[in-house]
Design a protein around this motif. Structure first.
Motif, PDB file in Angstrom:
ATOM      1  N   GLN A 213       0.849  -1.187   0.000  1.00 15.44           N
ATOM      2  CA  GLN A 213       0.000   0.000   0.000  1.00 15.44           C
ATOM      3  C   GLN A 213       0.889   1.243   0.000  1.00 15.44           C
ATOM      4  O   GLN A 213       2.037   1.209   0.467  1.00 15.44           O
ATOM      5  CB  GLN A 213      -0.886  -0.011   1.254  1.00 15.44           C
ATOM      6  CG  GLN A 213      -1.743   1.222   1.464  1.00 15.44           C
ATOM      7  CD  GLN A 213      -2.928   1.274   0.529  1.00 15.44           C
ATOM      8  OE1 GLN A 213      -2.887   0.763  -0.578  1.00 15.44           O
ATOM      9  NE2 GLN A 213      -3.999   1.883   0.971  1.00 15.44           N
ATOM     10  N   TYR A 214       0.371   2.336  -0.550  1.00 14.97           N
ATOM     11  CA  TYR A 214       1.048   3.625  -0.397  1.00 14.97           C
ATOM     12  C   TYR A 214      -0.014   4.716  -0.350  1.00 14.97           C
ATOM     13  O   TYR A 214      -1.189   4.498  -0.668  1.00 14.97           O
ATOM     14  CB  TYR A 214       2.068   3.863  -1.512  1.00 14.97           C
ATOM     15  CG  TYR A 214       1.514   3.890  -2.923  1.00 14.97           C
ATOM     16  CD1 TYR A 214       1.052   5.075  -3.492  1.00 14.97           C
ATOM     17  CD2 TYR A 214       1.491   2.737  -3.716  1.00 14.97           C
ATOM     18  CE1 TYR A 214       0.561   5.113  -4.786  1.00 14.97           C
ATOM     19  CE2 TYR A 214       1.008   2.768  -5.009  1.00 14.97           C
ATOM     20  CZ  TYR A 214       0.545   3.951  -5.540  1.00 14.97           C
ATOM     21  OH  TYR A 214       0.054   3.982  -6.817  1.00 14.97           O
ATOM     22  N   TYR A 215       0.414   5.903   0.080  1.00 15.23           N
ATOM     23  CA  TYR A 215      -0.532   6.974   0.373  1.00 15.23           C
ATOM     24  C   TYR A 215      -0.131   8.262  -0.347  1.00 15.23           C
ATOM     25  O   TYR A 215       1.020   8.453  -0.730  1.00 15.23           O
ATOM     26  CB  TYR A 215      -0.611   7.208   1.888  1.00 15.23           C
ATOM     27  CG  TYR A 215      -1.092   5.991   2.636  1.00 15.23           C
ATOM     28  CD1 TYR A 215      -2.450   5.734   2.780  1.00 15.23           C
ATOM     29  CD2 TYR A 215      -0.186   5.066   3.149  1.00 15.23           C
ATOM     30  CE1 TYR A 215      -2.899   4.601   3.437  1.00 15.23           C
ATOM     31  CE2 TYR A 215      -0.625   3.928   3.806  1.00 15.23           C
ATOM     32  CZ  TYR A 215      -1.976   3.700   3.943  1.00 15.23           C
ATOM     33  OH  TYR A 215      -2.424   2.567   4.578  1.00 15.23           O
ATOM     34  N   LEU A 216      -1.120   9.146  -0.493  1.00 11.98           N
ATOM     35  CA  LEU A 216      -0.928  10.442  -1.124  1.00 11.98           C
ATOM     36  C   LEU A 216      -1.452  11.517  -0.173  1.00 11.98           C
ATOM     37  O   LEU A 216      -2.557  11.398   0.356  1.00 11.98           O
ATOM     38  CB  LEU A 216      -1.701  10.503  -2.450  1.00 11.98           C
ATOM     39  CG  LEU A 216      -1.765  11.862  -3.161  1.00 11.98           C
ATOM     40  CD1 LEU A 216      -0.384  12.279  -3.658  1.00 11.98           C
ATOM     41  CD2 LEU A 216      -2.748  11.809  -4.340  1.00 11.98           C
ATOM     42  N   ILE A 217      -0.636  12.551   0.057  1.00 14.73           N
ATOM     43  CA  ILE A 217      -1.083  13.681   0.865  1.00 14.73           C
ATOM     44  C   ILE A 217      -1.106  14.921  -0.010  1.00 14.73           C
ATOM     45  O   ILE A 217      -0.225  15.119  -0.856  1.00 14.73           O
ATOM     46  CB  ILE A 217      -0.200  13.873   2.115  1.00 14.73           C
ATOM     47  CG1 ILE A 217      -0.847  14.869   3.079  1.00 14.73           C
ATOM     48  CG2 ILE A 217       1.220  14.259   1.754  1.00 14.73           C
ATOM     49  CD1 ILE A 217      -0.180  14.925   4.447  1.00 14.73           C
ATOM     50  N   SER A 218      -2.139  15.742   0.177  1.00 16.59           N
ATOM     51  CA  SER A 218      -2.291  16.955  -0.625  1.00 16.59           C
ATOM     52  C   SER A 218      -2.367  18.168   0.286  1.00 16.59           C
ATOM     53  O   SER A 218      -3.029  18.145   1.329  1.00 16.59           O
ATOM     54  CB  SER A 218      -3.558  16.885  -1.486  1.00 16.59           C
ATOM     55  OG  SER A 218      -4.709  16.612  -0.694  1.00 16.59           O
ATOM     56  N   ALA A 219      -1.658  19.238  -0.106  1.00 14.01           N
ATOM     57  CA  ALA A 219      -1.736  20.529   0.572  1.00 14.01           C
ATOM     58  C   ALA A 219      -2.591  21.459  -0.278  1.00 14.01           C
ATOM     59  O   ALA A 219      -2.588  21.369  -1.508  1.00 14.01           O
ATOM     60  CB  ALA A 219      -0.346  21.116   0.763  1.00 14.01           C
TER      61      ALA A 219
END
Length: 339
Positions: free
Chosen positions: A36-42
């Motif tokens: 699994q991997y994740y994405l973070i958005s500003a």
């Protein structure tokens, strides 16, 4: 047309809604043990978001900032998130619970945050309108109230001491720091500033080990660490610059286009470059070696400010002035929600 397999058709991008203002920064975690991997958005809506990296599905929103969030990054094990904001603070979050663990106060807008590449890191670097590269020691702070300007906690007891910080290269940056990158070598930090300089900092000597002057104002500055031979990609003016990820200051290539480049990402294995610009709403794909434009992707309704490849290189994400994040397939085989 970019061909990634025999006559590969264009896949429709996935659109991730939820933000209400322009997207300022996107960052993926590495692939974790469970694949699994994740994405973070500003975003300028003050509320950074965590998503499933492969599908874009919303997981949670980090609530607490009082101003636009300019940059957001995940730790190597995705257990922590760091965010930098126009509210003069950086925050460290537990990415599983959404709890704010530390609030690191500054005297001006925080534009950039970075973790060293290690599990549950205890250091974080920040930069911004102070024109200071600062490193905070999280291990010596115990709660989010630690950096409060109030001398006491709400119940009247003394607050824990703030997370101590020290500055690297005081007085050197002549412009706002727009990006901070922790190199694959944890003794090296990289800054990109509005004085048109990229600088590599030796943390052991606390001094500048190398620098490079750009020909335009810096846009994105990101390290591609997904390949065995990492590289640093920088957008500035009408040019994209590519530096060695392991040798400070070593320029591998520069290429110039007819359009202003606000964001750039490099796929080392396919030797393809993806850009977004200020003058239109399109994603452009180039051949790294020939510099030929191979593909044009349409879908956003505003300039593209940030681009990032997934850690496995099979897709990339774009963030736009239109407030959306889009995921674009970059392989010929079925992947994620693309079947």
């Amino acid at each position: 047309m970019l061909i990634m397999g025999p006559d590969a058709p264009k896949a429709v991008p996935l659109t991730c809604h939820g933000h209400s203002r322009p997207i300022t920064h996107l960052s993926f975690s590495p692939v974790l043990a469970d694949d699994q991997y994740y994405l973070i958005s500003a975003c300028k809506d003050n509320n950074p978001m965590l998503r499933d990296g492969m599908t874009g599905d919303w997981i949670g929103t980090f609530i607490g900032h009082k101003g636009a969030v300019w940059q957001a990054r995940l730790s190597a094990d995705a257990s922590l998130a760091a965010t930098g904001s126009a509210d003069f603070s950086a925050k460290i979050w537990d990415s599983h619970t959404g709890e704010c663990l530390h609030t690191l106060t500054h005297s001006h807008i925080v534009r950039a945050v970075a973790f060293p590449s290690q599990p549950r890191p205890q250091l974080v670097a920040t930069g911004g309108f102070e024109k200071k590269l600062r490193i905070f020691d999280l291990s010596r702070s115990t709660s989010s109230s630690s950096a409060s300007s109030s001398p006491t906690s709400p119940n009247g007891s003394a607050s824990p001491p703030p997370a101590p910080s020290y500055e690297i290269g005081p007085g050197v940056h002549a412009g706002h720091i727009k990006s901070v990158i922790w190199s694959t070598d944890n003794n090296v930090l990289i800054t990109a500033a509005d004085d048109k300089m990229i600088r590599w900092w030796d943390l052991r000597a606390r001094s500048c080990a190398a620098k490079f002057e750009l020909e335009g104002m810096v846009g994105t500055c990101e390290l591609d660490s997904s390949s065995s031979n990492p590289s640093l990609s920088v957008a500035a003016g009408k040019s994209a610059y590519f530096f060695s990820g392991t040798q400070p200051g070593q320029l591998l290539k520069k290429f110039t286009t007819a359009k202003d480049i606000a964001a750039v990402a490099f796929h080392a294995e396919q030797r393809k470059v993806v850009t977004g610009g200020t003058g239109d709403t399109w994603v452009r794909v180039y051949d790294f070696d020939s510099e030929a434009e191979l593909d044009l992707q349409k879908g956003h309704h505003g300039p593209i400010w940030t681009i990032s490849f997934s850690p496995d290189g099979k897709m990339y994400a774009t963030g736009s002035e239109d407030g959306t994040v889009k995921l674009w397939k970059f392989c010929s085989d079925p992947y994620g929600l693309w079947r």
